[in-house]
Write a protein that holds these residues in place. Structure first.
Motif, PDB file in Angstrom:
ATOM      1  N   VAL A 177      10.425  18.493  18.368  1.00  0.00           N
ATOM      2  CA  VAL A 177       9.372  18.351  17.353  1.00  0.00           C
ATOM      3  C   VAL A 177       8.354  17.307  17.813  1.00  0.00           C
ATOM      4  O   VAL A 177       8.698  16.276  18.376  1.00  0.00           O
ATOM      5  N   THR A 178       7.078  17.584  17.592  1.00  0.00           N
ATOM      6  CA  THR A 178       6.016  16.693  18.068  1.00  0.00           C
ATOM      7  C   THR A 178       5.630  15.676  16.995  1.00  0.00           C
ATOM      8  O   THR A 178       5.918  15.849  15.806  1.00  0.00           O
ATOM      9  N   ARG A 179       4.944  14.643  17.453  1.00  0.00           N
ATOM     10  CA  ARG A 179       4.408  13.617  16.542  1.00  0.00           C
ATOM     11  C   ARG A 179       3.502  14.270  15.494  1.00  0.00           C
ATOM     12  O   ARG A 179       3.560  13.936  14.315  1.00  0.00           O
ATOM     13  N   GLU A 180       2.665  15.198  15.941  1.00  0.00           N
ATOM     14  CA  GLU A 180       1.740  15.869  15.031  1.00  0.00           C
ATOM     15  C   GLU A 180       2.488  16.684  13.976  1.00  0.00           C
ATOM     16  O   GLU A 180       2.095  16.709  12.795  1.00  0.00           O
ATOM     17  N   GLN A 181       3.571  17.350  14.390  1.00  0.00           N
ATOM     18  CA  GLN A 181       4.364  18.124  13.429  1.00  0.00           C
ATOM     19  C   GLN A 181       5.046  17.208  12.413  1.00  0.00           C
ATOM     20  O   GLN A 181       5.130  17.536  11.227  1.00  0.00           O
ATOM     21  N   ILE A 182       5.519  16.062  12.879  1.00  0.00           N
ATOM     22  CA  ILE A 182       6.150  15.108  11.963  1.00  0.00           C
ATOM     23  C   ILE A 182       5.124  14.595  10.947  1.00  0.00           C
ATOM     24  O   ILE A 182       5.398  14.540   9.741  1.00  0.00           O
ATOM     25  N   MET A 183       3.935  14.237  11.419  1.00  0.00           N
ATOM     26  CA  MET A 183       2.905  13.751  10.504  1.00  0.00           C
ATOM     27  C   MET A 183       2.512  14.829   9.502  1.00  0.00           C
ATOM     28  O   MET A 183       2.252  14.533   8.329  1.00  0.00           O
TER      29      MET A 183
ATOM     30  N   HIS B 153       0.861  -1.177   0.000  1.00  0.00           N
ATOM     31  CA  HIS B 153       0.000   0.000   0.000  1.00  0.00           C
ATOM     32  C   HIS B 153       0.903   1.235   0.000  1.00  0.00           C
ATOM     33  O   HIS B 153       1.835   1.323   0.789  1.00  0.00           O
ATOM     34  N   PRO B 154       0.640   2.204  -0.864  1.00  0.00           N
ATOM     35  CA  PRO B 154       1.631   3.251  -1.136  1.00  0.00           C
ATOM     36  C   PRO B 154       1.657   4.438  -0.185  1.00  0.00           C
ATOM     37  O   PRO B 154       2.602   5.223  -0.226  1.00  0.00           O
ATOM     38  N   ASP B 155       0.633   4.596   0.668  1.00  0.00           N
ATOM     39  CA  ASP B 155       0.542   5.857   1.409  1.00  0.00           C
ATOM     40  C   ASP B 155       0.488   5.646   2.919  1.00  0.00           C
ATOM     41  O   ASP B 155      -0.415   6.119   3.607  1.00  0.00           O
ATOM     42  N   ILE B 156       1.488   4.937   3.445  1.00  0.00           N
ATOM     43  CA  ILE B 156       1.592   4.669   4.881  1.00  0.00           C
ATOM     44  C   ILE B 156       2.869   5.317   5.415  1.00  0.00           C
ATOM     45  O   ILE B 156       3.945   5.138   4.835  1.00  0.00           O
ATOM     46  N   PHE B 157       2.760   6.075   6.507  1.00  0.00           N
ATOM     47  CA  PHE B 157       3.978   6.516   7.179  1.00  0.00           C
ATOM     48  C   PHE B 157       4.003   5.916   8.578  1.00  0.00           C
ATOM     49  O   PHE B 157       3.096   6.171   9.386  1.00  0.00           O
ATOM     50  N   PRO B 158       5.052   5.130   8.907  1.00  0.00           N
ATOM     51  CA  PRO B 158       5.119   4.428  10.193  1.00  0.00           C
ATOM     52  C   PRO B 158       5.618   5.338  11.308  1.00  0.00           C
ATOM     53  O   PRO B 158       6.788   5.296  11.697  1.00  0.00           O
ATOM     54  N   ILE B 159       4.727   6.123  11.855  1.00  0.00           N
ATOM     55  CA  ILE B 159       5.116   7.126  12.848  1.00  0.00           C
ATOM     56  C   ILE B 159       5.738   6.479  14.085  1.00  0.00           C
ATOM     57  O   ILE B 159       6.503   7.124  14.812  1.00  0.00           O
ATOM     58  N   GLY B 160       5.450   5.212  14.330  1.00  0.00           N
ATOM     59  CA  GLY B 160       6.027   4.537  15.491  1.00  0.00           C
ATOM     60  C   GLY B 160       7.385   3.927  15.242  1.00  0.00           C
ATOM     61  O   GLY B 160       7.965   3.304  16.149  1.00  0.00           O
TER      62      GLY B 160
END
Length: 211
Positions: free
Chosen positions: A175-181, A150-157
């Motif tokens: 930098v926060t998780r929200e800013q990274i996303m 699947h092409p549009d996954i970013f593994p934030i963990g």
């Protein structure tokens, strides 16, 4: 059927991302294209991903090889025959033994059907996986990316991907998780391939420059 990336269009997607993001372009210039990481849609693959949770890739692979040596063929039915002591002899912790046996039971009972996963959208795949004991969003992300393409996954963990992103973007430690996303949204609809570029950078660049 959900959109997928393929071996044939992989490098052209990398080129498109690089054209829009100079930091990703710099990774390709320095380290060439990332490998086309892919795994088959099997019980063995999911066992491998569970073994990779919070340990080195080398440690997980060592445990997987031990299991395969003991069982000859890593299937749910054969795995369930192993005792806790035999699992520990294969370098599998008691906690992960429980997760893997729960997965084996889910497959044998029909609670989880891997072939059906290939036809489902991201969130339905994720929901079916995280319903199983020991499988969280990171495991689901890796399955969606490496197995289903699947092409549009970013593994934030995933610390390696996040640390590589922080390095190439010169982000502060605060930098926060929200800013990274929010940063990763610029890579839609190909965040999976962007993450693979980040992993490639992490694995290729000197470690003391990425921490």
């Amino acid at each position: 059927m959900p959109d997928k990336f393929t071996k044939e269009n992989y490098q052209s997607i990398c080129d498109g991302l690089a054209a829009a993001d100079p930091d990703l372009a710099a990774i390709i210039r320095a380290h060439s294209y990332p490998p086309f990481w892919w795994r088959p849609n099997t019980f063995e693959t999911l066992v491998h991903i569970i073994l990779e949770q919070q340990v080195s890739l080398a440690s997980a692979l060592s445990a997987l090889k031990k299991l395969k040596e003991r069982l000859q063929e890593l299937t749910p039915a054969r795995l369930l025959l192993l005792t806790g002591e035999e699992m520990r002899a294969c370098y599998v912790s008691r906690q992960k033994s429980g997760y893997i046996k729960y997965l084996a039971e889910a497959l044998l009972s029909g609670q989880l059907r891997l072939a059906e996963m290939e036809e489902l959208p991201d969130e339905q795949v994720r929901a079916k996986l995280v319903a199983l004991k020991g499988i969280g969003n990171w495991t689901a992300d890796v399955y969606l990316m490496f197995v289903l393409q699947h092409p549009d996954i970013f593994p934030i963990g995933d610390l390696a991907a996040v640390n590589a992103l922080k390095k190439i973007k010169n982000l502060p430690a605060t930098v926060t998780r929200e800013q990274i996303m929010a940063i990763t949204m610029q890579w839609q609809p190909y965040r999976t391939i962007a993450a693979m570029l980040l992993w490639h950078y992490y694995l290729s660049a000197p470690k003391n420059k990425i921490q």
